[in-house]
Write an enzyme that holds these catalytic residues in place. Structure first.
Site, PDB file in Angstrom:
ATOM      1  N   LYS A 189       3.857 -10.225   4.498  1.00 51.30           N
ATOM      2  CA  LYS A 189       2.617  -9.574   4.049  1.00 51.30           C
ATOM      3  C   LYS A 189       1.429 -10.369   4.581  1.00 51.30           C
ATOM      4  O   LYS A 189       1.353 -11.595   4.391  1.00 51.30           O
ATOM      5  CB  LYS A 189       2.621  -9.554   2.517  1.00 51.30           C
ATOM      6  CG  LYS A 189       1.863  -8.422   1.895  1.00 51.30           C
ATOM      7  CD  LYS A 189       2.189  -8.383   0.398  1.00 51.30           C
ATOM      8  CE  LYS A 189       1.348  -7.393  -0.344  1.00 51.30           C
ATOM      9  NZ  LYS A 189       1.541  -7.528  -1.802  1.00 51.30           N
TER      10      LYS A 189
HETATM   11  O1  G3P Z   1       0.150  -4.543  -5.118  1.00 51.09           O
HETATM   12  C1  G3P Z   1      -1.098  -5.132  -5.330  1.00 51.09           C
HETATM   13  C2  G3P Z   1      -1.271  -5.420  -6.744  1.00 51.09           C
HETATM   14  O2  G3P Z   1      -0.494  -6.510  -7.147  1.00 51.09           O
HETATM   15  C3  G3P Z   1      -2.690  -5.583  -7.155  1.00 51.09           C
HETATM   16  O3  G3P Z   1      -2.779  -4.950  -8.356  1.00 51.09           O
HETATM   17  O4  G3P Z   1      -3.743  -4.377 -10.504  1.00 51.09           O
HETATM   18  O5  G3P Z   1      -4.227  -6.621  -9.450  1.00 51.09           O
HETATM   19  O6  G3P Z   1      -5.231  -4.557  -8.514  1.00 51.09           O
HETATM   20  P1  G3P Z   1      -4.080  -5.145  -9.260  1.00 51.09           P
END
Ligand code: G3P
Length: 217
Positions: free
Chosen positions: A83
């Site tokens: 990634k």
């Molecule tokens: O896949 C990306 C994720 O981990 C981010 O999620 O909820 O932190 O925006 P969030």
């Protein structure tokens, strides 16, 4: 639509994997921090029972260092997707690693143009962050639809991996607009089974069944 689990919590991944709900796993530095585990060790453990792509993120910011980190992460298992962030250095890294035959997931995508660049750099996956666009009053789902149209216009094979999924509605909408994959925390995946009318209907069935006085076993 494939389901990836967005966590480095091995027990949570195992639970969903046993139900056949895990087509892959995504992690990031924040999720590694939350797990309290060593990145190489926990990623190796996840790859020992998940056969689909497992994303592990580089943390360097310069391409040459990102490439070295990516190669090291890719040594963990053949199903590692390296990634990288959507920066010029990340795109350079994407091109080098994908030319070497590694899967690459380009993350932190917030525009259709960024997604176009990732596809041209040979990304296996592009990760648009839905929830974080919603957070600033933009419609994350519009971005998924735009990327879908652009990739289909030109036959790009990069898979759209909808990320930053926070709700059950996000999941259904991603499936409707044609995301190839969605990655969500275990709690969101589990919540997909919930419906108030299911609970209400089951409650009534149980009450009526009790009144019959019957048993099946
Ligand atoms: O896949 C990306 C994720 O981990 C981010 O999620 O909820 O932190 O925006 P969030």
């Amino acid at each position: 639509m494939k389901f990836f689990v967005d966590t480095a919590d091995v027990d949570a991944i195992r639970e969903l994997n046993d139900l056949g709900m895990v087509d892959g796993v995504t992690t990031n530095p924040s999720l590694i921090l939350k797990s309290g585990r060593d990145i190489l060790e926990v990623t190796k453990e996840i790859c020992s029972f998940v056969s689909g792509p497992v994303s592990a993120e580089v943390v360097a910011l310069k391409a040459d260092e990102m490439i070295a980190e990516g190669r090291k992460l890719a040594e963990i298992a053949p199903n590692i997707a390296v990634k990288v962030p959507l920066t010029w250095d990340g795109l350079k890294t994407c091109k080098v690693l994908s030319d070497e035959g590694h899967m690459v997931n380009v993350t932190l995508c917030f525009s259709a143009n960024q997604a176009l660049l990732a596809a041209k750099a040979g990304a296996t996956f592009i990760s648009p962050f839905i929830g974080r666009l919603d957070d600033i009053n933009l419609d994350g789902m519009d971005l998924i639809a735009d990327i879908r149209a652009i990739y289909d216009n030109y036959g790009f094979e990069t898979q759209i991996l909808a990320a930053s999924i926070r709700t059950a509605n996000h999941v259904a909408q991603c499936a409707l607009v044609g995301a190839d994959v969605m990655t969500a925390p275990p709690s969101v995946i589990k919540s997909l089974a919930n419906h108030v009318l299911t609970d209400k209907g089951l409650d009534q069935f149980m009450k009526d069944w009790a009144k019959t006085g019957q048993k099946i076993i």
